[in-house]
Design a protein around this motif. Structure first.
Motif, PDB file in Angstrom:
ATOM      1  N   TYR A  63      -5.348   7.957   8.471  1.00 22.00           N
ATOM      2  CA  TYR A  63      -4.512   7.059   7.664  1.00 22.00           C
ATOM      3  C   TYR A  63      -5.304   6.698   6.426  1.00 22.00           C
ATOM      4  O   TYR A  63      -6.460   6.276   6.530  1.00 22.00           O
ATOM      5  CB  TYR A  63      -4.167   5.781   8.428  1.00 22.00           C
ATOM      6  N   SER A  64      -4.700   6.858   5.246  1.00 22.38           N
ATOM      7  CA  SER A  64      -5.311   6.445   3.994  1.00 22.38           C
ATOM      8  C   SER A  64      -4.410   5.416   3.337  1.00 22.38           C
ATOM      9  O   SER A  64      -3.204   5.639   3.212  1.00 22.38           O
ATOM     10  CB  SER A  64      -5.472   7.644   3.050  1.00 22.38           C
ATOM     11  N   PHE A  65      -4.989   4.296   2.944  1.00 24.92           N
ATOM     12  CA  PHE A  65      -4.234   3.215   2.318  1.00 24.92           C
ATOM     13  C   PHE A  65      -4.766   2.973   0.899  1.00 24.92           C
ATOM     14  O   PHE A  65      -5.951   2.698   0.735  1.00 24.92           O
ATOM     15  CB  PHE A  65      -4.374   1.913   3.117  1.00 24.92           C
ATOM     16  N   THR A  66      -3.880   3.077  -0.072  1.00 20.79           N
ATOM     17  CA  THR A  66      -4.224   2.795  -1.463  1.00 20.79           C
ATOM     18  C   THR A  66      -3.343   1.651  -1.922  1.00 20.79           C
ATOM     19  O   THR A  66      -2.106   1.734  -1.854  1.00 20.79           O
ATOM     20  CB  THR A  66      -3.991   4.030  -2.352  1.00 20.79           C
TER      21      THR A  66
ATOM     22  N   GLU B 160     -12.846   5.388  12.897  1.00 13.25           N
ATOM     23  CA  GLU B 160     -13.874   4.985  11.951  1.00 13.25           C
ATOM     24  C   GLU B 160     -13.174   4.569  10.664  1.00 13.25           C
ATOM     25  O   GLU B 160     -12.272   5.256  10.197  1.00 13.25           O
ATOM     26  CB  GLU B 160     -14.828   6.139  11.654  1.00 13.25           C
ATOM     27  N   LYS B 161     -13.613   3.476  10.096  1.00 13.05           N
ATOM     28  CA  LYS B 161     -13.027   2.956   8.869  1.00 13.05           C
ATOM     29  C   LYS B 161     -14.003   3.165   7.717  1.00 13.05           C
ATOM     30  O   LYS B 161     -15.186   2.864   7.846  1.00 13.05           O
ATOM     31  CB  LYS B 161     -12.735   1.452   9.044  1.00 13.05           C
ATOM     32  N   THR B 162     -13.487   3.687   6.609  1.00 16.47           N
ATOM     33  CA  THR B 162     -14.288   3.898   5.406  1.00 16.47           C
ATOM     34  C   THR B 162     -13.562   3.256   4.233  1.00 16.47           C
ATOM     35  O   THR B 162     -12.346   3.425   4.095  1.00 16.47           O
ATOM     36  CB  THR B 162     -14.462   5.403   5.117  1.00 16.47           C
TER      37      THR B 162
ATOM     38  N   GLY C  70     -11.406   1.525  -3.702  1.00 17.10           N
ATOM     39  CA  GLY C  70     -10.648   0.580  -2.894  1.00 17.10           C
ATOM     40  C   GLY C  70      -9.788   1.217  -1.826  1.00 17.10           C
ATOM     41  O   GLY C  70      -9.220   0.518  -0.989  1.00 17.10           O
ATOM     42  N   THR C  71      -9.665   2.540  -1.833  1.00 15.02           N
ATOM     43  CA  THR C  71      -8.897   3.227  -0.800  1.00 15.02           C
ATOM     44  C   THR C  71      -9.557   3.012   0.555  1.00 15.02           C
ATOM     45  O   THR C  71     -10.772   3.135   0.684  1.00 15.02           O
ATOM     46  CB  THR C  71      -8.801   4.739  -1.097  1.00 15.02           C
TER      47      THR C  71
ATOM     48  N   TYR D  25       0.820  -1.201   0.000  1.00 15.21           N
ATOM     49  CA  TYR D  25       0.000   0.000   0.000  1.00 15.21           C
ATOM     50  C   TYR D  25       0.860   1.259   0.000  1.00 15.21           C
ATOM     51  O   TYR D  25       1.964   1.261   0.556  1.00 15.21           O
ATOM     52  CB  TYR D  25      -0.862   0.073   1.276  1.00 15.21           C
ATOM     53  N   GLU D  26       0.321   2.314  -0.593  1.00 13.70           N
ATOM     54  CA  GLU D  26       0.834   3.651  -0.335  1.00 13.70           C
ATOM     55  C   GLU D  26       0.021   4.137   0.857  1.00 13.70           C
ATOM     56  O   GLU D  26      -1.211   4.178   0.798  1.00 13.70           O
ATOM     57  CB  GLU D  26       0.623   4.580  -1.520  1.00 13.70           C
ATOM     58  N   ALA D  27       0.701   4.473   1.938  1.00 20.29           N
ATOM     59  CA  ALA D  27       0.039   4.918   3.156  1.00 20.29           C
ATOM     60  C   ALA D  27       0.304   6.404   3.360  1.00 20.29           C
ATOM     61  O   ALA D  27       1.450   6.849   3.289  1.00 20.29           O
ATOM     62  CB  ALA D  27       0.554   4.127   4.358  1.00 20.29           C
ATOM     63  N   VAL D  28      -0.767   7.154   3.597  1.00 21.69           N
ATOM     64  CA  VAL D  28      -0.653   8.576   3.893  1.00 21.69           C
ATOM     65  C   VAL D  28      -1.188   8.779   5.309  1.00 21.69           C
ATOM     66  O   VAL D  28      -2.346   8.473   5.594  1.00 21.69           O
ATOM     67  CB  VAL D  28      -1.461   9.435   2.893  1.00 21.69           C
TER      68      VAL D  28
END
Length: 76
Positions: A70-73, A48-50, A55-56, A4-7
């Motif tokens: 945290y954003s995971f792509t 909270e998870k979205t 798919g992000t 993943y690219e994690a931001v």
């Protein structure tokens, strides 16, 4: 294990200051929920998870009264 690219964004608590710390990295992670729990282990945390249509996976996190995200792509 997926890559993943994690931001990771840490939002500033000061009113009027919209700047935030932003960290970007590539990570191999088996379980995103476990990663978040481990990252903030020992802290009082809620999140909270979205999952977006693309798919992000986004976690909006509150720990020690500090808002973080945290954003995971997935890469590949």
């Amino acid at each position: 294990m997926k890559e993943y690219e994690a931001v990771w964004e840490i939002f500033n608590k000061c009113p009027g200051n919209q700047m935030r710390d932003v960290f970007v990295e590539e990570l191999k992670i088996e379980d995103l929920d476990a990663f978040i729990r481990d990252k903030f282990k020992g802290e009082e945390v809620s999140y909270e998870k979205t999952v977006r249509e693309d798919g992000t996976v986004i976690y909006d996190i509150l720990t020690s009264q500090i808002k973080q995200r945290y954003s995971f792509t997935e890469i590949g």
